[in-house]
Motif scaffolding. Sequence first.
Motif, mmCIF file in Angstrom:
data_model
loop_
_atom_site.group_PDB
_atom_site.id
_atom_site.type_symbol
_atom_site.label_atom_id
_atom_site.label_comp_id
_atom_site.label_asym_id
_atom_site.label_seq_id
_atom_site.Cartn_x
_atom_site.Cartn_y
_atom_site.Cartn_z
ATOM 1 N N TRP A 128 -4.962 8.708 -5.733
ATOM 2 C CA TRP A 128 -4.979 9.862 -4.829
ATOM 3 C C TRP A 128 -5.157 9.404 -3.381
ATOM 4 O O TRP A 128 -4.365 9.780 -2.491
ATOM 5 N N SER A 129 -6.156 8.599 -3.124
ATOM 6 C CA SER A 129 -6.410 8.130 -1.758
ATOM 7 C C SER A 129 -5.260 7.274 -1.236
ATOM 8 O O SER A 129 -4.865 7.389 -0.070
ATOM 9 N N SER A 130 -4.709 6.425 -2.085
ATOM 10 C CA SER A 130 -3.618 5.544 -1.652
ATOM 11 C C SER A 130 -2.371 6.341 -1.293
ATOM 12 O O SER A 130 -1.703 6.052 -0.288
ATOM 13 N N ARG A 131 -2.063 7.355 -2.084
ATOM 14 C CA ARG A 131 -0.880 8.171 -1.817
ATOM 15 C C ARG A 131 -1.028 8.942 -0.504
ATOM 16 O O ARG A 131 -0.097 8.983 0.313
ATOM 17 N N GLY B 143 6.614 0.961 -0.071
ATOM 18 C CA GLY B 143 5.899 0.433 -1.226
ATOM 19 C C GLY B 143 4.875 -0.628 -0.844
ATOM 20 O O GLY B 143 3.776 -0.679 -1.424
ATOM 21 N N LEU B 144 5.199 -1.475 0.152
ATOM 22 C CA LEU B 144 4.253 -2.501 0.585
ATOM 23 C C LEU B 144 3.042 -1.870 1.287
ATOM 24 O O LEU B 144 1.909 -2.326 1.120
ATOM 25 N N VAL B 145 3.297 -0.824 2.055
ATOM 26 C CA VAL B 145 2.186 -0.119 2.712
ATOM 27 C C VAL B 145 1.292 0.545 1.665
ATOM 28 O O VAL B 145 0.060 0.510 1.754
ATOM 29 N N ALA B 146 1.921 1.132 0.630
ATOM 30 C CA ALA B 146 1.134 1.766 -0.430
ATOM 31 C C ALA B 146 0.314 0.733 -1.196
ATOM 32 O O ALA B 146 -0.818 1.016 -1.629
ATOM 33 N N TYR B 147 0.872 -0.475 -1.372
ATOM 34 C CA TYR B 147 0.129 -1.526 -2.077
ATOM 35 C C TYR B 147 -1.114 -1.946 -1.281
ATOM 36 O O TYR B 147 -2.185 -2.169 -1.852
ATOM 37 N N GLY B 148 -0.969 -2.041 0.036
ATOM 38 C CA GLY B 148 -2.128 -2.364 0.867
ATOM 39 C C GLY B 148 -3.197 -1.288 0.797
ATOM 40 O O GLY B 148 -4.398 -1.587 0.716
ATOM 41 N N CYS B 149 -2.790 -0.032 0.833
ATOM 42 C CA CYS B 149 -3.760 1.066 0.711
ATOM 43 C C CYS B 149 -4.416 1.071 -0.663
ATOM 44 O O CYS B 149 -5.617 1.364 -0.786
ATOM 45 N N PHE B 150 -3.641 0.720 -1.695
ATOM 46 C CA PHE B 150 -4.194 0.678 -3.044
ATOM 47 C C PHE B 150 -5.281 -0.394 -3.159
ATOM 48 O O PHE B 150 -6.326 -0.175 -3.791
ATOM 49 N N TYR C 52 -3.877 -2.562 9.795
ATOM 50 C CA TYR C 52 -3.241 -2.566 11.116
ATOM 51 C C TYR C 52 -2.307 -3.763 11.273
ATOM 52 O O TYR C 52 -1.167 -3.629 11.731
ATOM 53 N N VAL C 53 -2.760 -4.942 10.862
ATOM 54 C CA VAL C 53 -1.940 -6.150 10.985
ATOM 55 C C VAL C 53 -0.738 -6.094 10.056
ATOM 56 O O VAL C 53 0.406 -6.392 10.451
ATOM 57 N N VAL C 54 -0.961 -5.697 8.796
ATOM 58 C CA VAL C 54 0.126 -5.648 7.820
ATOM 59 C C VAL C 54 1.193 -4.632 8.224
ATOM 60 O O VAL C 54 2.404 -4.909 8.169
ATOM 61 N N PHE C 55 0.768 -3.454 8.648
ATOM 62 C CA PHE C 55 1.733 -2.411 8.993
ATOM 63 C C PHE C 55 2.567 -2.818 10.209
ATOM 64 O O PHE C 55 3.792 -2.632 10.207
ATOM 65 N N ASN C 56 1.937 -3.359 11.224
ATOM 66 C CA ASN C 56 2.692 -3.732 12.431
ATOM 67 C C ASN C 56 3.565 -4.962 12.194
ATOM 68 O O ASN C 56 4.606 -5.113 12.850
ATOM 69 N N MET C 57 3.170 -5.833 11.277
ATOM 70 C CA MET C 57 4.047 -6.957 10.942
ATOM 71 C C MET C 57 5.273 -6.476 10.175
ATOM 72 O O MET C 57 6.388 -6.988 10.373
ATOM 73 N N LEU C 58 5.104 -5.496 9.312
ATOM 74 C CA LEU C 58 6.246 -4.948 8.582
ATOM 75 C C LEU C 58 7.157 -4.128 9.488
ATOM 76 O O LEU C 58 8.393 -4.180 9.367
ATOM 77 N N ALA C 59 6.555 -3.369 10.384
ATOM 78 C CA ALA C 59 7.351 -2.498 11.258
ATOM 79 C C ALA C 59 8.022 -3.272 12.388
ATOM 80 O O ALA C 59 9.091 -2.877 12.868
ATOM 81 N N GLY C 60 7.418 -4.371 12.805
ATOM 82 C CA GLY C 60 8.017 -5.156 13.887
ATOM 83 C C GLY C 60 7.984 -4.411 15.202
ATOM 84 O O GLY C 60 6.937 -3.910 15.645
ATOM 85 N N ARG C 61 9.112 -4.325 15.850
ATOM 86 C CA ARG C 61 9.183 -3.619 17.132
ATOM 87 C C ARG C 61 9.021 -2.112 16.983
ATOM 88 O O ARG C 61 8.707 -1.417 17.952
#
Length: 242
Positions: A203-206, A223-230, A147-156
């Motif tokens: 599979w789960s990460s994708r 790619g950064l979101v996929a790395y976090g899921c991985f 949640y923190v990583v995704f919202n920091m990457l997405a910003g507004r």
Amino acid sequence: MSKEFNVPPVVFPSGGNPGPSATIQRRPTAPFQPNPSPNPIPFMSFDIGPSTTSFPAPQFGSSNSLTNFDDEPPLLEELGINTKQIWTKTTSILNPFRSSNPNLHDDADLSGPVLCLIMFGLFQLLAGKIHFGIILGWVTVSALFLYVVFNMLAGRNGNLDLYRCVSLIGYCMLPMVILSALSLFLPQGGVVISGVAAIFVIWSSRVCTRLLVQVARWDEHRGLVAYGCFLIYTLFSLLVVF
């Protein structure tokens, strides 16, 4: 020699003075009877009269009662558990290459994720590992991290809430559940189970990355979101492998 005692005469209110042979008749009184007070306290009556409200007796054989029971929704629907929706979301996880309906996971729920986590813990229990507390703790920490990583990457542009993030991580645990079931028939800590675990982690990460992008309507830094899921699902695969 008997001794004589002088007995004083008994005086009556009428003024008479009977002799010593007169018999004194006293009125019997109840023991411990208090003296009547000059101003007695009036007795208050607390009698409740018959109630005028009447309730109709239930008629179990009438058609109205049957109609009311038929109109009631099912128990699972009253609890907010939509089994059809849970099944549709679960089957959308099984194909990592097909893009599912983007509006399917907009309505987040925790019934399906909790079911996946319980199944994952039960398969681990069959393997002789008690990981229920670890699984719940890691899911909570993983949801906060993503949640923190995704919202920091997405910003507004980030509109991903924590509740939906927990729901997506829980549904994408389905490949980990299958891996936990297959690990019962594979040697622990070997090369074979490590290779199979790598396939299920990808599979789960994708699937989790695809659902996050579809739900949040944000396709940058994928790619950064996929790395976090991985990283998240690699952590859960370690419970199965070791």
